[in-house]
Design a protein around this motif. Structure first.
Motif, PDB file in Angstrom:
ATOM      1  N   SER A 102     -65.430  65.094  91.301  1.00 38.74           N
ATOM      2  CA  SER A 102     -64.425  66.148  91.310  1.00 38.74           C
ATOM      3  C   SER A 102     -64.879  67.294  92.195  1.00 38.74           C
ATOM      4  CB  SER A 102     -64.198  66.645  89.872  1.00 38.74           C
ATOM      5  OG  SER A 102     -63.432  67.829  89.849  1.00 38.74           O
ATOM      6  N   ILE A 103     -63.903  67.963  92.831  1.00 34.26           N
ATOM      7  CA  ILE A 103     -64.183  69.188  93.562  1.00 34.26           C
ATOM      8  C   ILE A 103     -63.496  70.344  92.849  1.00 34.26           C
ATOM      9  CG2 ILE A 103     -63.812  70.471  95.698  1.00 34.26           C
ATOM     10  CD1 ILE A 103     -64.126  67.965  97.279  1.00 34.26           C
ATOM     11  N   GLY A 104     -64.290  71.284  92.345  1.00 31.75           N
ATOM     12  CA  GLY A 104     -63.732  72.485  91.742  1.00 31.75           C
ATOM     13  C   GLY A 104     -63.683  72.470  90.229  1.00 31.75           C
ATOM     14  N   THR A 105     -63.819  73.654  89.655  1.00 30.61           N
ATOM     15  CA  THR A 105     -63.823  73.763  88.190  1.00 30.61           C
ATOM     16  C   THR A 105     -62.453  73.481  87.588  1.00 30.61           C
ATOM     17  OG1 THR A 105     -63.514  76.153  88.470  1.00 30.61           O
ATOM     18  CG2 THR A 105     -65.756  75.393  88.118  1.00 30.61           C
ATOM     19  N   LYS A 106     -61.382  73.896  88.249  1.00 34.48           N
ATOM     20  CA  LYS A 106     -60.046  73.622  87.718  1.00 34.48           C
ATOM     21  C   LYS A 106     -59.755  72.130  87.731  1.00 34.48           C
ATOM     22  CE  LYS A 106     -57.503  77.917  88.400  1.00 34.48           C
ATOM     23  NZ  LYS A 106     -56.279  78.529  88.971  1.00 34.48           N
ATOM     24  N   THR A 107     -60.160  71.462  88.786  1.00 33.21           N
ATOM     25  CA  THR A 107     -59.984  70.014  88.860  1.00 33.21           C
ATOM     26  C   THR A 107     -60.768  69.327  87.753  1.00 33.21           C
ATOM     27  OG1 THR A 107     -59.789  70.222  91.265  1.00 33.21           O
ATOM     28  CG2 THR A 107     -60.149  68.012  90.395  1.00 33.21           C
ATOM     29  N   THR A 108     -61.995  69.766  87.561  1.00 34.89           N
ATOM     30  CA  THR A 108     -62.848  69.174  86.530  1.00 34.89           C
ATOM     31  C   THR A 108     -62.274  69.418  85.146  1.00 34.89           C
ATOM     32  OG1 THR A 108     -64.832  69.380  87.889  1.00 34.89           O
ATOM     33  CG2 THR A 108     -65.152  69.240  85.509  1.00 34.89           C
ATOM     34  N   THR A 109     -61.819  70.629  84.880  1.00 27.42           N
ATOM     35  CA  THR A 109     -61.231  70.940  83.573  1.00 27.42           C
ATOM     36  C   THR A 109     -60.005  70.080  83.305  1.00 27.42           C
ATOM     37  OG1 THR A 109     -62.018  73.226  83.653  1.00 27.42           O
ATOM     38  CG2 THR A 109     -60.186  72.762  82.176  1.00 27.42           C
ATOM     39  N   ALA A 110     -59.167  69.902  84.312  1.00 29.60           N
ATOM     40  CA  ALA A 110     -57.967  69.073  84.152  1.00 29.60           C
ATOM     41  C   ALA A 110     -58.337  67.622  83.851  1.00 29.60           C
ATOM     42  CB  ALA A 110     -57.111  69.153  85.408  1.00 29.60           C
ATOM     43  N   LEU A 111     -59.379  67.128  84.500  1.00 29.64           N
ATOM     44  CA  LEU A 111     -59.832  65.760  84.248  1.00 29.64           C
ATOM     45  C   LEU A 111     -60.378  65.613  82.830  1.00 29.64           C
ATOM     46  CD1 LEU A 111     -61.525  65.134  87.692  1.00 29.64           C
ATOM     47  CD2 LEU A 111     -59.718  63.693  86.716  1.00 29.64           C
ATOM     48  N   GLU A 112     -61.136  66.594  82.398  1.00 30.05           N
ATOM     49  CA  GLU A 112     -61.717  66.534  81.059  1.00 30.05           C
ATOM     50  C   GLU A 112     -60.644  66.570  79.984  1.00 30.05           C
ATOM     51  OE1 GLU A 112     -66.048  68.581  82.131  1.00 30.05           O
ATOM     52  OE2 GLU A 112     -64.439  69.801  81.261  1.00 30.05           O
ATOM     53  N   LYS A 113     -59.550  67.284  80.242  1.00 34.84           N
ATOM     54  CA  LYS A 113     -58.442  67.315  79.287  1.00 34.84           C
ATOM     55  C   LYS A 113     -57.785  65.945  79.142  1.00 34.84           C
ATOM     56  CE  LYS A 113     -57.227  72.206  79.666  1.00 34.84           C
ATOM     57  NZ  LYS A 113     -56.194  73.193  80.105  1.00 34.84           N
ATOM     58  N   LEU A 114     -57.906  65.133  80.183  1.00 31.67           N
ATOM     59  CA  LEU A 114     -57.364  63.773  80.134  1.00 31.67           C
ATOM     60  C   LEU A 114     -58.332  62.790  79.480  1.00 31.67           C
ATOM     61  CD1 LEU A 114     -55.732  63.407  83.680  1.00 31.67           C
ATOM     62  CD2 LEU A 114     -54.567  63.755  81.491  1.00 31.67           C
ATOM     63  N   GLY A 115     -59.542  63.243  79.191  1.00 39.00           N
ATOM     64  CA  GLY A 115     -60.533  62.375  78.571  1.00 39.00           C
ATOM     65  C   GLY A 115     -61.570  61.822  79.519  1.00 39.00           C
ATOM     66  N   PHE A 116     -61.540  62.240  80.785  1.00 44.77           N
ATOM     67  CA  PHE A 116     -62.526  61.776  81.754  1.00 44.77           C
ATOM     68  C   PHE A 116     -63.799  62.615  81.669  1.00 44.77           C
ATOM     69  CE2 PHE A 116     -58.548  60.399  83.816  1.00 44.77           C
ATOM     70  CZ  PHE A 116     -58.856  59.064  84.058  1.00 44.77           C
ATOM     71  N   GLN A 117     -64.921  62.001  81.989  1.00 50.76           N
ATOM     72  CA  GLN A 117     -66.187  62.710  82.111  1.00 50.76           C
ATOM     73  C   GLN A 117     -66.558  62.749  83.585  1.00 50.76           C
ATOM     74  OE1 GLN A 117     -69.402  61.163  79.750  1.00 50.76           O
ATOM     75  NE2 GLN A 117     -70.951  62.379  80.822  1.00 50.76           N
ATOM     76  N   VAL A 118     -66.710  63.933  84.121  1.00 55.06           N
ATOM     77  CA  VAL A 118     -67.017  64.094  85.541  1.00 55.06           C
ATOM     78  C   VAL A 118     -68.520  63.922  85.756  1.00 55.06           C
ATOM     79  CG1 VAL A 118     -67.012  65.699  87.492  1.00 55.06           C
ATOM     80  CG2 VAL A 118     -65.029  65.562  85.968  1.00 55.06           C
ATOM     81  N   SER A 119     -68.870  63.003  86.644  1.00 51.05           N
ATOM     82  CA  SER A 119     -70.277  62.691  86.905  1.00 51.05           C
ATOM     83  C   SER A 119     -70.835  63.407  88.128  1.00 51.05           C
ATOM     84  CB  SER A 119     -70.450  61.180  87.095  1.00 51.05           C
ATOM     85  OG  SER A 119     -70.089  60.484  85.924  1.00 51.05           O
ATOM     86  N   PHE A 120     -69.946  63.884  88.994  1.00 56.15           N
ATOM     87  CA  PHE A 120     -70.434  64.589  90.196  1.00 56.15           C
ATOM     88  C   PHE A 120     -69.447  65.646  90.625  1.00 56.15           C
ATOM     89  CE2 PHE A 120     -70.363  65.215  94.798  1.00 56.15           C
ATOM     90  CZ  PHE A 120     -71.655  65.693  94.993  1.00 56.15           C
ATOM     91  N   PHE A 169     -61.395  63.005  92.941  1.00 54.72           N
ATOM     92  CA  PHE A 169     -60.291  63.965  92.882  1.00 54.72           C
ATOM     93  C   PHE A 169     -60.749  65.258  93.540  1.00 54.72           C
ATOM     94  CE2 PHE A 169     -59.694  61.128  89.319  1.00 54.72           C
ATOM     95  CZ  PHE A 169     -58.316  60.928  89.234  1.00 54.72           C
ATOM     96  N   THR A 170     -59.940  65.797  94.442  1.00 48.62           N
ATOM     97  CA  THR A 170     -60.318  67.041  95.121  1.00 48.62           C
ATOM     98  C   THR A 170     -59.395  68.201  94.780  1.00 48.62           C
ATOM     99  OG1 THR A 170     -59.038  66.450  97.090  1.00 48.62           O
ATOM    100  CG2 THR A 170     -61.362  65.791  97.048  1.00 48.62           C
ATOM    101  N   SER A 171     -58.417  67.998  93.907  1.00 44.46           N
ATOM    102  CA  SER A 171     -57.527  69.101  93.540  1.00 44.46           C
ATOM    103  C   SER A 171     -56.918  68.854  92.168  1.00 44.46           C
ATOM    104  CB  SER A 171     -56.402  69.266  94.562  1.00 44.46           C
ATOM    105  OG  SER A 171     -55.463  68.210  94.439  1.00 44.46           O
ATOM    106  N   GLN A 172     -56.541  69.954  91.520  1.00 42.06           N
ATOM    107  CA  GLN A 172     -55.850  69.856  90.245  1.00 42.06           C
ATOM    108  C   GLN A 172     -54.489  69.188  90.424  1.00 42.06           C
ATOM    109  OE1 GLN A 172     -55.349  73.621  88.279  1.00 42.06           O
ATOM    110  NE2 GLN A 172     -54.206  72.747  86.567  1.00 42.06           N
ATOM    111  N   ASN A 173     -53.857  69.382  91.575  1.00 39.42           N
ATOM    112  CA  ASN A 173     -52.563  68.752  91.827  1.00 39.42           C
ATOM    113  C   ASN A 173     -52.679  67.231  91.797  1.00 39.42           C
ATOM    114  OD1 ASN A 173     -51.140  71.193  92.208  1.00 39.42           O
ATOM    115  ND2 ASN A 173     -51.893  71.340  94.302  1.00 39.42           N
ATOM    116  N   ALA A 174     -53.773  66.706  92.333  1.00 42.38           N
ATOM    117  CA  ALA A 174     -53.988  65.260  92.310  1.00 42.38           C
ATOM    118  C   ALA A 174     -54.167  64.767  90.878  1.00 42.38           C
ATOM    119  CB  ALA A 174     -55.200  64.899  93.160  1.00 42.38           C
ATOM    120  N   VAL A 175     -54.893  65.538  90.081  1.00 45.06           N
ATOM    121  CA  VAL A 175     -55.095  65.166  88.672  1.00 45.06           C
ATOM    122  C   VAL A 175     -53.762  65.163  87.936  1.00 45.06           C
ATOM    123  CG1 VAL A 175     -56.243  65.759  86.510  1.00 45.06           C
ATOM    124  CG2 VAL A 175     -57.429  66.100  88.678  1.00 45.06           C
TER     125      VAL A 175
END
Length: 253
Positions: free
Chosen positions: A94-112, A65-71
């Motif tokens: 993930s690219i970017g802190t906002k993208t990562t935060t959005a993924l984590e809210k969905l229950g994903f763990q970002v590995s890179f 994922f490279t954007s919060q919009n994609a998430v």
């Protein structure tokens, strides 16, 4: 000017999607005036094969994922088809802190996440952690550049989940804001917003009437292609970093 109001007298125009409103309270608290003038919006792309795509997604070693919009668009599809993060077994990039935060809210763990929040840096750093011949799925918008597909040394499957819509109804409001305020900084976070501004706003006020701030060197390059001088481009590609840089500069004369 009180030291605790470093943005007093400054007007900041936010040109990204109307979803990007979390920074407004920070700007106001620092004494500035924030004006949201979205030059682009995004919407989920609905396809008849969404269910099949989601079911196949668990087969990939990495989902990128490279954007919060994609998430956000991906989350809509998950909700519609009653899936959660546990359905997807691959690692998440993930690219970017906002993208990562959005993924984590969905229950994903970002590995890179790359050290610089940009696709070209992702291409340089990701292969060292991805493993040999990984199966990768890129969740993207329809205007995403081919940087990942062209630059990564392995096959990349792409899934377009959202579309970008240009907003041409903001011109009058933006021109009026620039003409009525003495110290205006316009923040750009994507080349798409730059394109609309150059087309709609620049013919009325030019580039020199405001301070120009860019988030990311790709956006900076898009501005420079139009002849704009980029006054602010922080090394950390976040909205908060831009605001911190604006606090350091003097009035726009």
């Amino acid at each position: 000017m009180p030291s605790n109001l470093p943005l007093k007298g400054k007007t900041i125009l936010l040109t990204g999607t109307s979803k990007t409103t979390t920074i407004v309270d920070n700007i106001t608290a620092l004494g500035g005036q924030a004006i949201i003038a979205p030059l682009i919006e995004t919407c989920e792309r609905l396809d008849s094969n969404d269910a099949e795509q989601l079911n196949c997604a668990h087969q990939y070693d990495w989902i990128i994922f490279t954007s919060q919009n994609a998430v956000d668009a991906f989350a809509c599809k998950m909700l519609r088809h009653q899936l959660n993060a546990k359905h997807f077994q691959g690692k998440i990039a993930s690219i970017g802190t906002k993208t990562t935060t959005a993924l984590e809210k969905l229950g994903f763990q970002v590995s890179f996440m790359p050290s610089v929040f940009s696709a070209d840096i992702f291409v340089k750093e990701f292969p060292s952690v991805a493993g040999n011949h990984p199966r990768c799925l890129f969740i993207r918008g329809e205007k995403a550049k081919s940087t990942l597909k062209d630059g990564l040394p392995f096959e990349l499957k792409e899934w377009t989940v959202y579309e970008t819509i240009e907003r041409h109804d903001q011109t009058a409001a933006i021109v009026s804001c620039i003409q009525q305020h003495q110290d205006v900084t316009v923040i750009f976070a994507s080349p798409s917003a730059v394109d609309v501004y150059a087309m709609d706003v620049v013919p009325h006020v030019g580039w020199q009437a405001t301070r120009i701030a860019a988030i990311g060197h790709i956006t900076e390059a898009a501005l420079e292609q139009y002849g704009a001088t980029v006054d602010i481009m922080p090394s950390v590609y976040t909205m908060q970093a831009v605001i911190e840089e604006i606090m350091k500069v003097g009035d726009k004369s």
